[in-house]
Structure formats: structure tokens, C-alpha cells
Design a protein around this motif. Structure first.
Motif, PDB file in Angstrom:
ATOM      1  N   HIS A   1       0.830  -1.209   0.000  1.00  0.00           N
ATOM      2  CA  HIS A   1       0.000   0.000   0.000  1.00  0.00           C
ATOM      3  C   HIS A   1       0.863   1.257   0.000  1.00  0.00           C
ATOM      4  CE1 HIS A   1      -3.246   2.773   0.988  1.00  0.00           C
ATOM      5  NE2 HIS A   1      -2.455   3.262   1.925  1.00  0.00           N
ATOM      6  N   TYR A   2       1.869   1.290   0.863  1.00  0.00           N
ATOM      7  CA  TYR A   2       2.703   2.486   0.933  1.00  0.00           C
ATOM      8  C   TYR A   2       3.654   2.604  -0.251  1.00  0.00           C
ATOM      9  CZ  TYR A   2       0.595   3.446   5.343  1.00  0.00           C
ATOM     10  OH  TYR A   2      -0.344   3.741   6.301  1.00  0.00           O
ATOM     11  N   ILE A   3       4.014   1.492  -0.835  1.00  0.00           N
ATOM     12  CA  ILE A   3       4.760   1.547  -2.104  1.00  0.00           C
ATOM     13  C   ILE A   3       3.889   2.210  -3.162  1.00  0.00           C
ATOM     14  CG2 ILE A   3       5.620   0.119  -4.002  1.00  0.00           C
ATOM     15  CD1 ILE A   3       6.673  -1.844  -1.873  1.00  0.00           C
ATOM     16  N   GLY A   4       2.607   1.816  -3.192  1.00  0.00           N
ATOM     17  CA  GLY A   4       1.673   2.428  -4.136  1.00  0.00           C
ATOM     18  C   GLY A   4       1.542   3.926  -3.921  1.00  0.00           C
ATOM     19  N   ARG A   5       1.464   4.339  -2.669  1.00  0.00           N
ATOM     20  CA  ARG A   5       1.335   5.767  -2.395  1.00  0.00           C
ATOM     21  C   ARG A   5       2.592   6.538  -2.789  1.00  0.00           C
ATOM     22  NH1 ARG A   5      -1.743   6.329   3.365  1.00  0.00           N
ATOM     23  NH2 ARG A   5      -1.229   8.534   3.036  1.00  0.00           N
ATOM     24  N   CYS A   6       3.752   5.910  -2.591  1.00  0.00           N
ATOM     25  CA  CYS A   6       5.005   6.554  -3.025  1.00  0.00           C
ATOM     26  C   CYS A   6       5.024   6.718  -4.538  1.00  0.00           C
ATOM     27  CB  CYS A   6       6.201   5.739  -2.563  1.00  0.00           C
ATOM     28  SG  CYS A   6       6.545   5.825  -0.790  1.00  0.00           S
ATOM     29  N   TYR A   7       4.689   5.649  -5.259  1.00  0.00           N
ATOM     30  CA  TYR A   7       4.658   5.734  -6.722  1.00  0.00           C
ATOM     31  C   TYR A   7       3.653   6.785  -7.185  1.00  0.00           C
ATOM     32  CZ  TYR A   7       7.629   1.657  -7.720  1.00  0.00           C
ATOM     33  OH  TYR A   7       8.692   0.784  -7.853  1.00  0.00           O
ATOM     34  N   HIS A   8       2.495   6.833  -6.510  1.00  0.00           N
ATOM     35  CA  HIS A   8       1.467   7.812  -6.863  1.00  0.00           C
ATOM     36  C   HIS A   8       2.004   9.229  -6.712  1.00  0.00           C
ATOM     37  CE1 HIS A   8      -2.236  10.028  -7.052  1.00  0.00           C
ATOM     38  NE2 HIS A   8      -2.200  10.342  -5.762  1.00  0.00           N
ATOM     39  N   MET A   9       2.704   9.503  -5.611  1.00  0.00           N
ATOM     40  CA  MET A   9       3.250  10.838  -5.367  1.00  0.00           C
ATOM     41  C   MET A   9       4.386  11.177  -6.323  1.00  0.00           C
ATOM     42  SD  MET A   9       3.097  10.724  -1.199  1.00  0.00           S
ATOM     43  CE  MET A   9       3.558  12.415  -0.857  1.00  0.00           C
ATOM     44  N   MET A  10       5.010  10.136  -6.881  1.00  0.00           N
ATOM     45  CA  MET A  10       6.089  10.353  -7.845  1.00  0.00           C
ATOM     46  C   MET A  10       5.574  10.387  -9.277  1.00  0.00           C
ATOM     47  SD  MET A  10       8.882   7.830  -6.023  1.00  0.00           S
ATOM     48  CE  MET A  10      10.149   7.965  -7.280  1.00  0.00           C
ATOM     49  N   GLY A  11       4.249  10.219  -9.451  1.00  0.00           N
ATOM     50  CA  GLY A  11       3.651  10.294 -10.784  1.00  0.00           C
ATOM     51  C   GLY A  11       3.741   9.023 -11.594  1.00  0.00           C
ATOM     52  N   CYS A  12       4.024   7.894 -10.947  1.00  0.00           N
ATOM     53  CA  CYS A  12       4.127   6.606 -11.650  1.00  0.00           C
ATOM     54  C   CYS A  12       2.820   5.826 -11.441  1.00  0.00           C
ATOM     55  CB  CYS A  12       5.314   5.803 -11.139  1.00  0.00           C
ATOM     56  SG  CYS A  12       6.890   6.686 -11.227  1.00  0.00           S
ATOM     57  N   ALA A  13       1.800   6.185 -12.193  1.00  0.00           N
ATOM     58  CA  ALA A  13       0.449   5.678 -11.942  1.00  0.00           C
ATOM     59  C   ALA A  13       0.331   4.167 -12.145  1.00  0.00           C
ATOM     60  CB  ALA A  13      -0.548   6.401 -12.834  1.00  0.00           C
TER      61      ALA A  13
END
Length: 291
Positions: A133-145
């Protein structure tokens, strides 16, 4: 003196509970040293037990302070993750605590690096899904949808808090421009009727605004307002949606209502957003006045 000692003893028991295995190992080693070297100790047994008590106390206190140096707010998923799911003192627990600290301090690439390391460790299913989940949130904040979506999907399969995971998953798909998939995820979230996520429908409206679908956004904001959920955000969303739809007069009315309902900090932020939309949709030349 006796009461102070009893209070310190009760606190010691709490520390022992929190400090877990590493503190116990350290204490065991100290006990062995003390028992194997009796000549170094005075003959007075009271001195022996007093010193031993404080050795244990400071060992446990140091262990707890080091592991839980930064705690997220109580009641949040982050708090549960740090204090319950990753509440031990093993390598992956320490890494996760560091990752959360980096995440809160917006050091997202470093947080992601740590989380990816944890995912390679031997984890329980819930630890693995929390990490995803937190990996997903990191990717989301980095623009890697796309990477974020894959991580959120893994988190859902592992059982991480479903409503929280769905919210960020839906946001990620919306920011990537995948409106229909995002809307489907939001509808799943709304079907849960989770009291602590009253902002879900407003969030869905924001997703529609982000993807230039103001009519759909207006429907979300209006329904949220009728249901009495996220009142200020719904008013602000209606103001922006009506402006994008070309209804400047009605937009002005809801703009003023939103400003009056918000606190000073939120109102200042909303003015900036509204002015930016106004520049993109110049039906008016100035920001609406406030009554």
C-alpha cells in the motif's frame, strides 16, 4: 520512596511490553555478566537489585525510544501499521519505522527504497500488503500511476484496510486519466458507506474536475451536499464545477458560501484554486466579492 519505586516498576512493565525481543536479549546478556562476575558487586544485596533494576529500565527505555522515535497520529492507518503490524524490533520493523518517517517528511524516493527492501524480507501477508500500500502511495506521489496501481492491487489482495487502499487507488487511476476505472473504484468505496471517509464522493468529484468532466463532478458535489457530507469541500467543488460549466453567477453564490463556511487557512487556499480556474475560464475578470 516506595510509591516512586512502584510507579517506576509499572512503567518498566510497559517498556518491557513495547521493547520486545532485542531488549530481552540485551537484558539476558547483562544478567549473565552480572551473575558470572559476583566479585565486582558489593556484598549489599539491596545495591545489587537497585542497580540491576536501573540497568533494565534504561535498556528498555532506550530500545523503545529508538524504535518509535517518530509516531504517526493515533487512529490513522499509519499508526496501526507502525505500532501493531510492524510493532516489533526486528530488521523489517525498524526499516518500516524509518520508511514512515521519510514518508511523513516527504522524502518519497528514500521511503520507497526502504519499502522495496522490506517487501523482499520474510513478511506476514498483512505486513506484505501494508508495505505494498505504501509503495503504491510513493509511486502515486512520484507520478508513476501504473506502478502505483499494481501495488494497490497487491495490497488489496493481502487484506490491507480496504477503504483506505481503494481511496488512494482511485485517486491514482484518476490522476493517470483512467476516469472510468477510477470511477468504478470510487463506487466500490461509496458502497462500503464508511463513516470515516465522508469525503469519498467529494474526492470523486475532484477526480472528474481534474479530467475536465465538470457535469459529473457537479453531480457528485451536489449529492454530497444533500447528504450533509464534507460540507465545505462540497460547496467549493460546486463553485468550481459551475464556473467550468459557464454558470458564473451561480458559481459566485457557492464561492461565497464556501468561503464563509471555511476556516481562514482553508479559505485562503480555496481562493488561490478558484482564481486559477477563473483564469482558465474567464467569464469574469475578477474574483467574486465576499459578502
Amino acid at each position: 520512596m516506595g510509591e516512586r519505586f512502584r510507579r517506576a516498576a509499572r512503567y518498566l512493565m510497559l517498556l518491557l511490553k513495547e521493547a520486545a525481543a532485542p531488549a530481552m536479549v540485551i537484558i539476558g546478556m547483562l544478567l549473565c555478566i552480572l551473575l558470572c562476575l559476583p566479585k565486582l558487586m558489593p556484598e549489599d544485596p539491596q545495591y545489587y537489585f537497585t542497580m540491576l533494576f536501573f540497568v533494565i529500565w534504561f535498556t528498555c527505555a532506550g530500545n523503545v525510544a529508538a524504535h518509535h522515535k517518530v509516531q504517526p497520529p493515533k487512529g490513522t492507518p499509519e499508526y496501526v501499521a507502525v505500532m501493531k503490524i510492524f510493532g516489533g524490533s526486528g530488521r523489517k520493523d525498524r526499516l518500516f519505522s524509518k520508511a514512515m518517517q521519510a514518508f511523513f517528511e516527504q522524502e518519497i524516493p528514500y521511503a520507497l527504497e526502504l519499502l522495496l527492501q522490506i517487501r523482499e524480507c520474510k513478511c506476514t501477508p498483512l505486513q506484505y500488503s501494508t508495505c505494498c500500500h505504501y509503495i503504491g502511495r510513493c509511486y502515486h506521489m512520484m507520478g508513476c500511476a501504473s506502478n502505483a496501481s499494481a501495488a494497490f492491487e497487491e495490497a488489496e489482495a493481502g487484506g490491507f484496510v480496504p477503504e483506505i487502499n481503494l481511496l488512494f487507488w482511485a485517486r491514482s487511476r484518476g490522476h493517470a486519466g483512467d476516469v472510468e476505472e477510477s470511477a468504478a473504484l470510487y463506487r466500490r468505496l461509496l458502497d462500503m458507506n464508511c463513516p470515516r471517509l465522508e469525503v469519498a464522493e467529494v474526492d470523486m468529484g475532484m477526480m472528474y474536475l481534474h479530467n475536465d468532466r465538470p457535469a459529473d463532478a457537479l453531480a457528485c458535489f451536489t449529492h454530497s451536499l444533500e447528504e450533509g457530507k464534507a460540507h465545505c469541500d462540497a460547496l467549493g467543488g460546486i463553485a468550481v464545477a459551475k464556473l467550468q460549466l459557464g454558470d458564473a453567477a451561480e458559481s459566485k453564490v457557492y464561492y461565497q458560501k464556501a468561503i464563509r463556511a471555511m476556516d481562514a487557512e482553508s479559505a485562503a487556499g480555496f481562493r488561490e484554486v478558484y482564481e486559477e480556474v477563473l483564469r482558465e475560464h474567464p467569464q469574469q475578470t475578477t474574483t467574486p466579492g465576499e459578502e
